[in-house]
Design a protein around this motif. Structure first.
Motif, PDB file in Angstrom:
ATOM      1  N   MET A 197       0.920  -1.178   0.122  1.00 44.40           N
ATOM      2  CA  MET A 197       0.059   0.148  -0.136  1.00 44.40           C
ATOM      3  C   MET A 197       0.804   1.268  -0.237  1.00 44.40           C
ATOM      4  SD  MET A 197      -2.710  -1.034   2.748  1.00 44.40           S
ATOM      5  CE  MET A 197      -4.035  -2.499   2.491  1.00 44.40           C
ATOM      6  N   GLU A 198       1.784   1.191   0.738  1.00 42.47           N
ATOM      7  CA  GLU A 198       2.922   2.355   0.991  1.00 42.47           C
ATOM      8  C   GLU A 198       3.428   2.773  -0.225  1.00 42.47           C
ATOM      9  OE1 GLU A 198       4.153   5.737   2.798  1.00 42.47           O
ATOM     10  OE2 GLU A 198       2.624   4.368   3.785  1.00 42.47           O
ATOM     11  N   SER A 199       4.322   1.575  -0.881  1.00 42.19           N
ATOM     12  CA  SER A 199       4.920   1.824  -1.950  1.00 42.19           C
ATOM     13  C   SER A 199       4.183   1.966  -3.246  1.00 42.19           C
ATOM     14  CB  SER A 199       5.855   0.210  -2.158  1.00 42.19           C
ATOM     15  OG  SER A 199       5.153  -0.717  -2.421  1.00 42.19           O
ATOM     16  N   MET A 200       3.115   1.432  -3.236  1.00 44.62           N
ATOM     17  CA  MET A 200       2.126   1.872  -4.517  1.00 44.62           C
ATOM     18  C   MET A 200       1.740   3.275  -4.419  1.00 44.62           C
ATOM     19  SD  MET A 200      -0.103  -1.460  -5.229  1.00 44.62           S
ATOM     20  CE  MET A 200      -0.760  -0.869  -6.616  1.00 44.62           C
ATOM     21  N   ALA A 201       1.260   3.725  -3.184  1.00 47.98           N
ATOM     22  CA  ALA A 201       1.110   5.229  -3.275  1.00 47.98           C
ATOM     23  C   ALA A 201       2.088   6.039  -3.449  1.00 47.98           C
ATOM     24  CB  ALA A 201       0.408   5.525  -1.617  1.00 47.98           C
ATOM     25  N   ASN A 202       3.354   5.801  -2.992  1.00 50.36           N
ATOM     26  CA  ASN A 202       4.657   6.527  -3.297  1.00 50.36           C
ATOM     27  C   ASN A 202       5.007   6.412  -4.881  1.00 50.36           C
ATOM     28  OD1 ASN A 202       5.476   8.239  -1.113  1.00 50.36           O
ATOM     29  ND2 ASN A 202       5.040   6.273  -0.103  1.00 50.36           N
ATOM     30  N   LYS A 234      -3.187   4.089  -0.921  1.00 47.52           N
ATOM     31  CA  LYS A 234      -3.114   4.460   0.538  1.00 47.52           C
ATOM     32  C   LYS A 234      -3.307   6.180   0.648  1.00 47.52           C
ATOM     33  CE  LYS A 234      -0.540   3.476   4.846  1.00 47.52           C
ATOM     34  NZ  LYS A 234       0.747   2.805   5.210  1.00 47.52           N
ATOM     35  N   GLU A 235      -3.617   6.255   1.825  1.00 46.54           N
ATOM     36  CA  GLU A 235      -3.945   7.784   1.966  1.00 46.54           C
ATOM     37  C   GLU A 235      -2.726   8.843   2.073  1.00 46.54           C
ATOM     38  OE1 GLU A 235      -7.309   5.560   3.994  1.00 46.54           O
ATOM     39  OE2 GLU A 235      -5.167   5.287   3.703  1.00 46.54           O
ATOM     40  N   THR A 236      -1.447   8.219   2.304  1.00 45.67           N
ATOM     41  CA  THR A 236      -0.544   9.149   2.442  1.00 45.67           C
ATOM     42  C   THR A 236      -0.049   9.834   1.131  1.00 45.67           C
ATOM     43  OG1 THR A 236       0.876   6.970   1.481  1.00 45.67           O
ATOM     44  CG2 THR A 236       0.921   7.787   4.163  1.00 45.67           C
ATOM     45  N   ALA A 237      -0.685   9.514  -0.038  1.00 44.79           N
ATOM     46  CA  ALA A 237      -0.462  10.150  -1.334  1.00 44.79           C
ATOM     47  C   ALA A 237      -1.254  11.410  -1.285  1.00 44.79           C
ATOM     48  CB  ALA A 237      -1.299   9.244  -2.515  1.00 44.79           C
ATOM     49  N   VAL A 238      -2.123  11.747  -0.312  1.00 44.07           N
ATOM     50  CA  VAL A 238      -2.581  13.090   0.005  1.00 44.07           C
ATOM     51  C   VAL A 238      -1.326  14.087   0.211  1.00 44.07           C
ATOM     52  CG1 VAL A 238      -2.976  13.244   2.250  1.00 44.07           C
ATOM     53  CG2 VAL A 238      -4.617  14.280   0.917  1.00 44.07           C
ATOM     54  N   MET A 239      -0.267  13.618   0.431  1.00 44.44           N
ATOM     55  CA  MET A 239       0.854  14.730   0.897  1.00 44.44           C
ATOM     56  C   MET A 239       1.512  15.257  -0.439  1.00 44.44           C
ATOM     57  SD  MET A 239       0.467  14.680   4.025  1.00 44.44           S
ATOM     58  CE  MET A 239       2.130  15.569   4.544  1.00 44.44           C
TER      59      MET A 239
END
Length: 658
Positions: A160-165, A211-216
């Protein structure tokens, strides 16, 4: 030669693949179980609109469901079942692709900073040797091999993290390329502006599906703009402020941020938001100051016991001086933030790298009631640190005479030492993760005071024992589990595992285990792990594999339910136990209805309710509940469940049985 950076990047990609290869044969870990192993939604047998929709909306990790990541899980399952190798290989391929994007983005930033900075004006980014490309390759190679990024690769769910980034990196590349085009376009730069806008909007939207971290992403872009481009436009008469860029960030950053804060903050100030945590908003903010400073150390100068995966033994800061390092770390963070402003013009890459690192932790390291520490939260932040450090050790603007000086050689030696350190530690970790036992033993040794690490070691021994009392693994399991149960702030997972193990093997169950379990449930509102423990015990009884005392189970449920506003999952589990074990049909029905009231968008609870109503002969009520279930049948994801339930109903509507 202009191709040297690409050869260096290819070498880094190859080394990364070789270093990680032993860990691909490892096993599942921690949140892999609820998200993948125990998640029937992603375990598709055929490809259809209904099965894909069900998979996309099956994640228990977030209300946003993270459909893109879940669909990738479904694809892995469809191709290779639950063999972890293919899943980890997919993660590694995403990581390698991200490494290429890091190289391209770093090269763009190096060139852009060189054009803007007097100190780096001599950067030879063109000609026979692409010096900026060489530095970018070093940044990408170091980032690919950082030990702190291991969990984003070998911990399957953090795909999830690596795909979002992946989308964050693509979005930043598009933004920087668009801004460079704007500055070199004498026709107004509108095409570049469109590229900037579309890159931010499309990449953020796509990343949020993982993942929501992409909002950054818009925040990272505005930091790049402030430090590298300065919100200016190139004109024949000189540079001036480009208000189009300011308007763009109002639209994609400021307004969405204000809307998000207005939505989130009211709930965060309610005590219930923190009821399952051992910290408050105040103590979380104090603790995160120490954690974020630790992340810098763990990224650049890691040692194995720091990167232990499990960090639930962390001492929470209760004040600025308890412990005293809290104040020191708060001051350090303020100093880093001040350094960004001071170095913005003289050392733009150092300033940008620090700004990206700090900005990355604004989401997960501030007011949201998330767990305090996870290493994968540095997947993008670590790029910021390398962007700040690597160009200092291998500067892109070094004059040939300077490059041969003792100081330059010392800097290069230090960078080489760091690369060897990172490669060696990542290789050691990947080797330890090659099978379940070595991974559990390694993580428990790295974190001897972590309840989770000790529990996972005991749990691994139980699995290896195959519930055979004569297995040597059976004897090994008791020590780490009892140690985990006795450690401060542990959940009821260790007690549940001890009870479960002895029940499965028909061995005596100690009253001390039950007493400890109930006492913990009374002391704190149950968290996710506590609820999972009660689910596991209930299922074991239902499957007739465990003969557990009803008195002890009722004490446990009562202790858990006595806290205000019990969760839907806890209520549903109690309903399951009351219906199937106690044979208390009314109690089971009422608890299931309460679970639906708490979480009306969860179809599993409604399906259970309908089954209960049909079993009781309440057909009219079942049809009403069926109609409500059909409103959740997005994309046909529940069609098979609805058809199965319809088959249980009488063909002709009639009154419910009394």
């Amino acid at each position: 030669m202009r191709t040297r950076p690409w050869w260096m990047l290819c070498a880094a990609l190859l080394v990364t693949a070789l270093v990680y290869s032993p860990g691909l044969s490892g096993s599942w870990l921690f949140d892999d179980y609820p998200n993948i192993v125990d998640n029937q939604g992603i375990q598709i047998k055929s490809i259809s609109t209904a099965s894909l929709t069900r998979a996309a909306l099956s994640s228990p990790s977030s209300s946003f469901k993270r459909p893109l990541a879940s669909l990738s899980f479904a694809a892995n399952y469809f191709i290779g079942g639950l063999d972890p190798y293919g899943w980890k290989l997919f993660n590694l391929l995403v990581h390698l692709l991200n490494g290429i994007l890091v190289f391209l983005l770093a090269r763009l930033l190096l060139r852009s900073a060189a054009n803007r900075s007097v100190a780096q004006a001599s950067c030879t980014c063109s000609g026979r040797t692409d010096q900026c490309g060489l530095v970018a390759a070093l940044i990408a190679g170091g980032w690919l091999l950082l030990p702190i990024n291991v969990t984003a690769v070998l911990y399957v769910v953090q795909r999830m993290e690596s795909m979002a980034n992946l989308f964050v990196l693509l979005g930043l590349m598009g933004y920087v390329a668009g801004r460079r085009r704007m500055l070199h376009d004498t026709g107004g730069g509108w095409r570049g502006l469109v590229l900037c806008m579309s890159s931010l909007v499309a990449a953020t939207a796509a990343g949020l599906l993982a993942k929501e971290t992409a909002v950054m992403l818009p925040l990272y872009a505005v930091l790049v703009e402030w430090i590298v481009f300065g919100f200016t436009t190139a004109r024949p008469a000189g540079s001036r402020t480009d208000w189009r860029i300011a308007a763009l960030f109002l639209a994609v950053l400021v307004f969405p941020m204000l809307a998000g804060l207005a939505w989130l903050l009211p709930a965060l100030f309610k005590p219930l938001a923190w009821a399952t945590r051992d910290f408050t908003m105040h103590t979380r903010l104090l603790s995160e100051a120490r954690i974020v400073v630790d992340y810098i150390d763990w990224t650049l100068l890691p040692i194995p016991h720091q990167l232990s995966f499990y960090h639930d033994d962390f001492r929470i800061s209760s004040s600025l001086l308890a412990p005293w390092t809290t104040l020191a770390c708060v001051l350090a963070l303020f100093a880093l933030a001040a350094a960004v402003a001071v170095l913005r013009k003289r050392r733009p890459l150092v300033a940008l790298g620090l700004a990206l690192f700090l900005g990355c932790h604004l989401l997960t390291g501030t007011v949201l009631p998330l767990e305090l520490i996870f290493e994968h939260r540095n997947y993008f932040a670590s790029f910021g640190l390398l962007l700040a450090v690597v160009p200092l050790l291998a500067p892109a603007n070094a004059h040939p005479a300077e490059a041969a000086s003792p100081l330059a050689l010392a800097r290069n030696a230090l960078l080489g030492g760091l690369l060897l350190l990172w490669t060696g530690e990542t290789a050691m970790t990947a080797m330890a993760w090659r099978n379940p036992v070595s991974m559990a033993e390694s993580l428990a040794a790295r974190a001897p005071d972590s309840p989770r690490a000790q529990y996972e070691l005991g749990r691994t021994y139980i699995i290896q024992s195959n519930y055979d009392p004569a297995s040597p693994y059976t004897r090994l399991a008791y020590t780490p589990l009892e140690r985990a149960a006795a450690l401060p702030n542990s959940s009821i997972l260790p007690e549940q595992a001890l009870i479960f193990m002895n029940a499965r093997m028909h061995l005596p169950i100690k009253d001390a285990w039950w007493n400890s379990l109930v006492a913990k449930l009374r002391a704190h509102k149950p968290g996710v792990q506590d609820e999972s423990s009660l689910v596991a015990l209930t299922q074991c009884i239902r499957d007739q594999r465990c003969d557990l005392s009803k008195g002890h189970m009722l004490q446990a449920f009562q202790a858990a339910l006595d806290h205000p506003e019990p969760s839907a999952r806890l209520l549903a589990t109690y309903g399951d136990y009351a219906w199937n074990v106690l044979d208390e049909k009314t109690l089971g029905l009422d608890a299931t209805r309460q679970a639906i009231e708490n979480k009306p968008d969860e179809p599993a609870y409604r399906i259970t309710l309908i089954r209960m109503l049909i079993a009781l002969g309440h057909y009219n009520q079942a049809r009403t509940a069926m109609h409500q279930l059909q409103t959740l049948n997005v994309g046909g994801r529940l069609t098979s469940n609805i058809d199965e339930l319809q088959a249980l109903l009488p063909r002709t509507p009639g009154a419910s049985r009394p």
